[in-house]
Motif scaffolding. Structure first.
Motif, PDB file in Angstrom:
ATOM      1  N   ASN A 325       0.879  -1.183  -0.160  1.00 47.17           N
ATOM      2  CA  ASN A 325      -0.094   0.068  -0.111  1.00 47.17           C
ATOM      3  C   ASN A 325       0.878   1.271   0.097  1.00 47.17           C
ATOM      4  OD1 ASN A 325      -2.840   1.251   0.587  1.00 47.17           O
ATOM      5  ND2 ASN A 325      -1.505   2.148   2.185  1.00 47.17           N
ATOM      6  N   ALA A 326       1.775   1.078   0.581  1.00 47.46           N
ATOM      7  CA  ALA A 326       2.901   2.521   0.854  1.00 47.46           C
ATOM      8  C   ALA A 326       2.986   3.027  -0.750  1.00 47.46           C
ATOM      9  CB  ALA A 326       4.026   1.955   1.402  1.00 47.46           C
ATOM     10  N   TRP A 327       3.334   2.222  -1.661  1.00 48.43           N
ATOM     11  CA  TRP A 327       3.615   2.824  -3.047  1.00 48.43           C
ATOM     12  C   TRP A 327       2.224   3.426  -3.896  1.00 48.43           C
ATOM     13  CZ3 TRP A 327       7.400   0.019  -0.611  1.00 48.43           C
ATOM     14  CH2 TRP A 327       8.658   0.605  -0.834  1.00 48.43           C
ATOM     15  N   SER A 328       1.115   3.400  -3.129  1.00 48.22           N
ATOM     16  CA  SER A 328      -0.088   3.834  -3.820  1.00 48.22           C
ATOM     17  C   SER A 328      -0.737   4.955  -2.863  1.00 48.22           C
ATOM     18  CB  SER A 328      -1.104   2.881  -3.925  1.00 48.22           C
ATOM     19  OG  SER A 328      -1.786   2.739  -2.348  1.00 48.22           O
ATOM     20  N   GLU A 329      -0.130   5.291  -2.045  1.00 47.24           N
ATOM     21  CA  GLU A 329      -0.285   6.340  -0.932  1.00 47.24           C
ATOM     22  C   GLU A 329      -0.225   7.765  -1.595  1.00 47.24           C
ATOM     23  OE1 GLU A 329       1.950   5.397   2.445  1.00 47.24           O
ATOM     24  OE2 GLU A 329      -0.079   5.023   3.594  1.00 47.24           O
ATOM     25  N   MET A 330       0.753   8.032  -2.494  1.00 43.77           N
ATOM     26  CA  MET A 330       1.318   9.324  -2.579  1.00 43.77           C
ATOM     27  C   MET A 330       0.616   9.597  -3.962  1.00 43.77           C
ATOM     28  SD  MET A 330       5.248   8.517  -3.068  1.00 43.77           S
ATOM     29  CE  MET A 330       5.819   7.431  -4.012  1.00 43.77           C
ATOM     30  N   GLY A 331       0.000   8.885  -4.573  1.00 44.39           N
ATOM     31  CA  GLY A 331      -0.575   9.351  -6.015  1.00 44.39           C
ATOM     32  C   GLY A 331      -1.144  10.724  -6.004  1.00 44.39           C
ATOM     33  N   SER A 332      -2.157  10.853  -5.026  1.00 50.98           N
ATOM     34  CA  SER A 332      -3.090  11.830  -5.174  1.00 50.98           C
ATOM     35  C   SER A 332      -2.337  13.051  -4.480  1.00 50.98           C
ATOM     36  CB  SER A 332      -4.167  11.775  -4.052  1.00 50.98           C
ATOM     37  OG  SER A 332      -3.589  11.539  -2.700  1.00 50.98           O
ATOM     38  N   VAL A 333      -1.193  13.184  -4.212  1.00 51.47           N
ATOM     39  CA  VAL A 333      -0.445  14.423  -3.724  1.00 51.47           C
ATOM     40  C   VAL A 333       0.503  14.901  -4.777  1.00 51.47           C
ATOM     41  CG1 VAL A 333       0.927  15.388  -1.709  1.00 51.47           C
ATOM     42  CG2 VAL A 333      -0.479  13.255  -1.304  1.00 51.47           C
ATOM     43  N   ILE A 334       0.906  13.928  -5.524  1.00 52.95           N
ATOM     44  CA  ILE A 334       1.926  14.433  -6.802  1.00 52.95           C
ATOM     45  C   ILE A 334       1.000  15.222  -7.518  1.00 52.95           C
ATOM     46  CG2 ILE A 334       3.440  13.504  -8.384  1.00 52.95           C
ATOM     47  CD1 ILE A 334       4.058  11.051  -6.602  1.00 52.95           C
ATOM     48  N   ASP A 335       1.590  16.299  -7.912  1.00 52.33           N
ATOM     49  CA  ASP A 335       1.029  17.157  -8.795  1.00 52.33           C
ATOM     50  C   ASP A 335       2.008  17.729  -9.943  1.00 52.33           C
ATOM     51  OD1 ASP A 335      -0.367  19.316 -10.245  1.00 52.33           O
ATOM     52  OD2 ASP A 335      -0.521  20.720  -8.369  1.00 52.33           O
ATOM     53  N   PRO A 336       1.693  17.341 -11.159  1.00 52.83           N
ATOM     54  CA  PRO A 336       2.526  17.717 -12.512  1.00 52.83           C
ATOM     55  C   PRO A 336       2.562  19.153 -12.481  1.00 52.83           C
ATOM     56  CG  PRO A 336       1.096  16.127 -13.024  1.00 52.83           C
ATOM     57  CD  PRO A 336       0.613  16.596 -11.673  1.00 52.83           C
ATOM     58  N   ALA A 337       1.683  19.914 -11.966  1.00 54.47           N
ATOM     59  CA  ALA A 337       1.642  21.302 -12.114  1.00 54.47           C
ATOM     60  C   ALA A 337       2.670  22.134 -11.051  1.00 54.47           C
ATOM     61  CB  ALA A 337       0.267  21.867 -12.046  1.00 54.47           C
ATOM     62  N   ASP A 338       2.760  21.194 -10.237  1.00 52.13           N
ATOM     63  CA  ASP A 338       3.803  21.878  -8.890  1.00 52.13           C
ATOM     64  C   ASP A 338       4.550  20.669  -8.586  1.00 52.13           C
ATOM     65  OD1 ASP A 338       4.954  23.349  -6.979  1.00 52.13           O
ATOM     66  OD2 ASP A 338       3.132  23.075  -5.609  1.00 52.13           O
ATOM     67  N   PRO A 339       5.716  20.130  -9.390  1.00 49.43           N
ATOM     68  CA  PRO A 339       6.247  19.058  -9.113  1.00 49.43           C
ATOM     69  C   PRO A 339       7.165  19.236  -7.979  1.00 49.43           C
ATOM     70  CG  PRO A 339       7.049  20.163 -11.186  1.00 49.43           C
ATOM     71  CD  PRO A 339       5.895  20.860 -10.765  1.00 49.43           C
ATOM     72  N   TRP A 340       7.827  19.912  -7.795  1.00 53.41           N
ATOM     73  CA  TRP A 340       8.827  20.250  -6.607  1.00 53.41           C
ATOM     74  C   TRP A 340       8.033  19.995  -5.150  1.00 53.41           C
ATOM     75  CZ3 TRP A 340      13.520  19.877  -8.229  1.00 53.41           C
ATOM     76  CH2 TRP A 340      13.933  20.039  -9.514  1.00 53.41           C
ATOM     77  N   ALA A 341       6.939  21.137  -5.022  1.00 57.48           N
ATOM     78  CA  ALA A 341       6.670  21.108  -3.674  1.00 57.48           C
ATOM     79  C   ALA A 341       5.619  19.793  -3.264  1.00 57.48           C
ATOM     80  CB  ALA A 341       5.575  22.392  -3.462  1.00 57.48           C
ATOM     81  N   SER A 342       4.926  19.339  -4.366  1.00 54.18           N
ATOM     82  CA  SER A 342       3.977  18.439  -4.403  1.00 54.18           C
ATOM     83  C   SER A 342       5.052  17.031  -4.171  1.00 54.18           C
ATOM     84  CB  SER A 342       3.157  18.290  -5.521  1.00 54.18           C
ATOM     85  OG  SER A 342       3.777  17.632  -6.654  1.00 54.18           O
ATOM     86  N   ALA A 343       6.146  16.971  -4.681  1.00 49.31           N
ATOM     87  CA  ALA A 343       6.861  15.778  -4.524  1.00 49.31           C
ATOM     88  C   ALA A 343       7.563  15.708  -2.969  1.00 49.31           C
ATOM     89  CB  ALA A 343       8.103  15.785  -5.319  1.00 49.31           C
ATOM     90  N   ALA A 344       7.947  17.119  -2.627  1.00 49.64           N
ATOM     91  CA  ALA A 344       8.233  17.367  -1.303  1.00 49.64           C
ATOM     92  C   ALA A 344       7.092  16.744  -0.196  1.00 49.64           C
ATOM     93  CB  ALA A 344       8.506  18.525  -0.662  1.00 49.64           C
ATOM     94  N   ARG A 345       5.948  17.289  -0.405  1.00 49.65           N
ATOM     95  CA  ARG A 345       4.917  16.531   0.384  1.00 49.65           C
ATOM     96  C   ARG A 345       4.682  15.188   0.168  1.00 49.65           C
ATOM     97  NH1 ARG A 345       2.671  21.988  -0.457  1.00 49.65           N
ATOM     98  NH2 ARG A 345       1.791  21.253  -2.475  1.00 49.65           N
ATOM     99  N   ALA A 346       4.687  14.634  -0.925  1.00 48.89           N
ATOM    100  CA  ALA A 346       4.278  13.278  -1.148  1.00 48.89           C
ATOM    101  C   ALA A 346       5.413  12.359  -0.587  1.00 48.89           C
ATOM    102  CB  ALA A 346       4.248  12.955  -2.704  1.00 48.89           C
ATOM    103  N   TYR A 347       6.614  12.681  -0.537  1.00 48.11           N
ATOM    104  CA  TYR A 347       7.464  11.718  -0.173  1.00 48.11           C
ATOM    105  C   TYR A 347       7.940  12.038   1.247  1.00 48.11           C
ATOM    106  CZ  TYR A 347       8.620   9.949  -4.927  1.00 48.11           C
ATOM    107  OH  TYR A 347       8.492   9.676  -6.232  1.00 48.11           O
ATOM    108  N   GLN A 348       7.337  12.980   1.926  1.00 51.94           N
ATOM    109  CA  GLN A 348       7.429  12.988   3.463  1.00 51.94           C
ATOM    110  C   GLN A 348       6.145  12.440   4.088  1.00 51.94           C
ATOM    111  OE1 GLN A 348       7.882  17.308   4.359  1.00 51.94           O
ATOM    112  NE2 GLN A 348       8.315  16.294   6.302  1.00 51.94           N
ATOM    113  N   HIS A 349       5.386  12.285   3.300  1.00 43.62           N
ATOM    114  CA  HIS A 349       4.035  11.344   4.138  1.00 43.62           C
ATOM    115  C   HIS A 349       4.029   9.951   3.737  1.00 43.62           C
ATOM    116  CE1 HIS A 349       2.641  15.736   4.596  1.00 43.62           C
ATOM    117  NE2 HIS A 349       2.074  15.058   5.444  1.00 43.62           N
ATOM    118  N   VAL A 350       5.309   9.319   3.627  1.00 44.45           N
ATOM    119  CA  VAL A 350       5.087   7.864   3.615  1.00 44.45           C
ATOM    120  C   VAL A 350       5.118   7.080   4.813  1.00 44.45           C
ATOM    121  CG1 VAL A 350       6.384   7.928   1.240  1.00 44.45           C
ATOM    122  CG2 VAL A 350       7.706   7.715   3.372  1.00 44.45           C
TER     123      VAL A 350
END
Ligand code: SF4
Ligand code: SF4
Lengths: 435, 402
Positions: A325-350
């Protein structure tokens, strides 16, 4: 360099696909072994094997042809994709070594170098493979860059330090502050800054700049890949579950090692179609599904088949796991329009970078959503960040979700920390309690 | 340094000579005076609470003590404690977790720290990070929890900015517990701790010129884990005054690298085999005596950020190998240490990962190394004592040959 590039492209475009085609022809006539207590094997498995074989085959010819990065599983690999890096995942490689029973020789090689048996067996396997030059995949390409993120554990930083010392190549670190509830603004700002530092280091190695459109595209692909993976997992809400948790462990390799590529997403589209078909037709991962279980922590890679069979013979199946499940959690947070901040949030919330209250809430929601009656918490000697808290989690889960829960002592990679008789006895007693 | 430092705001004004000097004097060097170390701490904590100070139990290793001091909060560090776990709750962590983590869990969840007002978890490693959520989220600690996350890895601009923001956040968190941390109080606390750091660094750098046994020196240094900083400074100053112009220690000089000098009887055994700690790279002591500039940066948060990156490379901060090995070389050369003792806790990833590199590095330089893995036992196990003895004999023989 040019010769190496030609060789790499030849392997990628011609030799690899040809070998895959030949293997397909060879296997055509092969009689499938009896599925035993399991449902019919997934057709996609063959494609998975091809995909991973090609990935490792390309890797053998990658160094000198394209930039090569060794990457931890929680590193935001999207930033490397636009630069054409070949990404090697030592954790994935170690899992493969463990599953093929090649790990003991490699960890021993690391231990001969002085690495303690008390360290994570993924790290020991990798360091042993580097020291001995041995690997069941033929050869791993030498890295030009090491990319490490502490969102799964701090062990990876020590491990990658050792690799940096060995290979004398730059190490980029994305240090992710631990999250209690939600990441704080200064955490996110810190991670964004480090992602930019990492990108700059990768650009220096690759000798070119990241085009913003290419980054957006890689981010879009990563998002789509994790969502597809999530959709595949969600098929198991059906009864019977169309595949088992053990299948999922094997099929998660692309979302780990090929995230942010079309190959990964193409594969999951195919798998999703197949799983949906199975749900429509009522085909289960095991023949007779009686009790649905949740798995917590990494798999015991070297015993997957044995454990799956032991359970399936009695109608028990893992329908979900915190790990897959851990590799499915971040999908909704990753945002191609805001790649840096969304990656930061997504990868922190694992999961491994979040408080245990969140982990308990996740486990309870998995129990609810997948209509689970029991849980096995793998107390993994090699992975403290995943295992700390399990003794309480087991108790809380039983009490609050009404599921029977068992702690199973093992190690995800090192069979020396595993007592098969004891584990079988415990699992049998656990299953009997459901009668 | 002004003799009367008032930190922690007017309510907590304190005059060392007039008030706590008798206690500090009683503790000085001889230490116990009929108390067990735990009993001594408890008595001291109660005495501090009677003065109106809040008390926070602090897990290892690095944290901005200055902020606690500025708020008038006494920090009492919890390195385990050593010995068998004090409570069955330690069993809530698996046996493959280090004794520091398990004992701390047993201690806190078993009610042994109920005297304190809060607990602080610095995010030192995966184990303490796990404890920082296990205890408050899954039970065992219901009082306030403070957390401090220091950046990992090398000194980078991004890490500095994060550290600054985290320090400011921590100051306001401490403020909620004990009253606002003013800039003036923080500046005074920074100056006070800089003085302490300098004194500790001087004692360690000129160890051979100090006529104290290792046991006495480390008892003194480690009282800094719970004494109010001014009490500690008073003791340190007396020790600094005893530094001789020339070396007085005649034993076998060793460099010790590791986590924490526990069990303390290790020091007695070193003395028995004719050795002493000439250079210290324990996380608890040597790595926490960073050089401090004089003058300090005017902004106290800037000074704390500087300090955060000024210390000896520590495994728990993810320091680079090159820096760490270079630091150990410098320590060895400066102290004349003839051998290295790596004293690491079992199951401690930060320390264990560096051992192969250390072994290789020292091997290439012909420096003898002994690795002792311990588990926070109350006493050094017999086998470890034998190995220590054999090691000292070997190093002595080399010295004699040289
Ligand atoms: S300690 Fe756990 S999270 Fe870290 S690398 Fe090992 S298995 Fe992965
Ligand atoms: S001994 Fe090591 S692993 Fe244990 S709490 Fe301390 S730093 Fe962490």
């Amino acid at each position: 360099m040019i010769a190496r590039r030609i060789e790499y492209q030849a392997v990628r475009r011609a030799v690899g696909p040809l070998l895959v085609w030949l293997e397909r022809q060879r296997s055509r006539g092969r009689v499938r072994r009896d599925a035993g207590p399991f449902g019919p094997p997934l057709e996609s498995s063959r494609k998975l094997k091809e995909l991973l074989s090609l990935h490792y085959l390309e890797g053998r010819y990658a160094d000198g042809a394209v930039p090569v990065a060794w990457v931890t599983s929680g590193f935001p690999v999207e930033i490397l994709r636009p630069l054409g890096f070949h990404a090697v995942y030592p954790e994935n490689h170690a899992a493969l070594c463990a599953a093929r029973h090649a790990l003991p020789a490699l960890v021993e090689a690391a231990e001969r170098q002085g690495y303690s048996q008390d360290l994570c067996s993924y790290a020991r396997c990798d360091l042993g493979s580097v020291a001995s030059g041995r690997t069941p995949v033929g050869r791993l390409p030498r890295p030009d860059l090491l990319c490490c993120s502490t969102n799964i554990c701090q062990t990876v930083l020590y491990w990658y330090r050792a690799l940096a010392e060995r290979f004398r190549v730059p190490l980029v670190l994305v240090d992710t502050p631990f999250v209690y509830g939600e990441a704080r603004p200064h955490d996110v700002a810190y991670v964004v800054e480090q992602l930019r530092e990492a990108a700059a280091a990768a650009e220096r190695v690759a000798g070119r700049r990241i085009e913003p459109e290419a980054l957006s595209e890689a981010t879009r692909l990563a998002r789509e890949g994790t969502e597809l993976w999530g959709a595949c997992l969600a098929q198991n809400r059906a009864e019977p579950a169309p595949w088992t948790g053990f299948d999922q462990f094997a099929h998660m390799a692309p979302v780990v090692a090929l995230r942010g590529t079309e190959e990964c997403n193409g594969y999951y589209r195919m798998l999703l179609d197949e799983l949906r078909d199975r749900v429509r037709q009522g085909v289960g991962g095991i023949r007779e599904e009686r009790v649905r279980l949740l798995w917590d922590n990494l798999p015991v890679w070297f015993e997957l088949r044995h454990l799956a069979t032991l359970l399936a013979e009695r109608g028990f199946t893992f329908v979900c796991s915190t790990y897959a499940n851990a590799w499915s959690e971040m999908g909704s947070v990753i945002d191609p329009a805001d790649p840096w901040a969304s990656a930061a949030r997504a990868y922190q919330h694992v999961i491994l970078n979040r408080d245990l209250g969140s982990k308990l809430a996740l486990m309870k929601s998995l129990c609810r959503d997948y209509r689970v009656q029991g849980a096995v918490l793998h107390s993994d000697r090699s992975c403290k960040p995943y295992s700390i808290g399990q003794i309480d989690l087991r108790e809380r889960l039983s009490r609050e979700s009404g599921v029977r829960a068992l702690i199973l002592e093992a190690d995800h990679g090192d069979p020396r920390a595993w007592s098969p008789e004891q584990a079988d006895t415990r699992l049998r007693a656990f299953m009997e309690a459901f009668d | 340094m002004c003799k009367r430092l008032h930190v922690g705001g007017p309510k907590r004004m304190w005059e060392p000579e007039a008030a706590a000097a008798p206690i500090a004097a009683a503790l000085y060097i001889t230490g116990r005076r009929g108390h067990s170390p735990g009993g001594m701490r408890k008595a001291y904590i109660r005495e501090q609470q009677a003065r109106g100070r809040k008390v926070v139990a602090v897990l290892p290793v690095h944290y901005p003590k200055e902020i606690l001091t500025a708020a008038g909060v006494l920090s009492v560090e919890l390195w385990g404690p050593p010995g068998p776990p004090r409570h069955a709750s330690a069993g809530r962590l698996q046996t493959y977790v280090c004794a520091v983590g398990r004992n701390a869990l047993g201690f806190l969840a078993g009610g042994h720290a109920d005297l304190v007002d809060a607990v602080l978890f610095p995010h030192t490693c995966d184990t303490i990070q796990g404890l920082a959520t296990l205890l408050p989220d899954l039970g065992g600690w219901s009082k306030p929890v403070l957390r401090f996350q220091h950046p990992k890895g090398d000194d980078r601009e991004s890490a500095r900015r994060f550290l600054r923001a985290e320090l400011e956040r921590f100051a306001s968190e401490v403020g909620e517990l004990a009253g606002a941390v003013t800039a003036e109080a923080l500046s005074r606390a920074v100056a006070l701790h800089a003085e302490i750091d300098r004194a500790r660094a001087a004692l360690l750098a000129r160890r051979a010129s100090l006529d104290l046994s290792d046991r006495a020196l480390y008892a003194l240094l480690r009282r800094g884990e719970f004494l109010w900083p001014e009490d500690h400074l008073a003791e340190l100053r007396r020790a600094v005054a005893r530094l001789a112009p020339a070396p007085v220690q005649r034993g076998l000089p060793l460099l010790v690298t590791g986590y924490v000098p526990e069990p303390m009887s290790l020091l007695d055994h070193l003395a028995e085999v004719g050795a002493f700690v000439a250079a210290d790279d324990w996380a608890a002591t040597g790595r926490r005596a960073p050089p401090r500039p004089d003058p300090l940066p005017a902004d106290p948060f800037d000074a704390l950020v500087e300090k955060g990156f000024a210390g000896a490379p520590c495994t728990t901060r993810g320091a680079s190998r090159e820096r760490r090995l270079a630091h150990l070389d410098a320590l060895r050369e400066r102290s004349g240490a003839l051998g290295v003792l790596a004293h690491v806790p079992k199951f401690c990833e930060p320390e264990l990962f560096d051992l192969p590199a250390l072994r290789r590095h020292l091997g290439e330089r012909g420096v003898p190394l002994l690795v002792l893995e311990t588990e926070l036992e109350s006493e050094l196990p017999a086998q470890a004592r034998t190995r220590l003895e054999a090691f000292a004999e070997m190093v002595s023989a080399r010295r004699a040959r040289a």
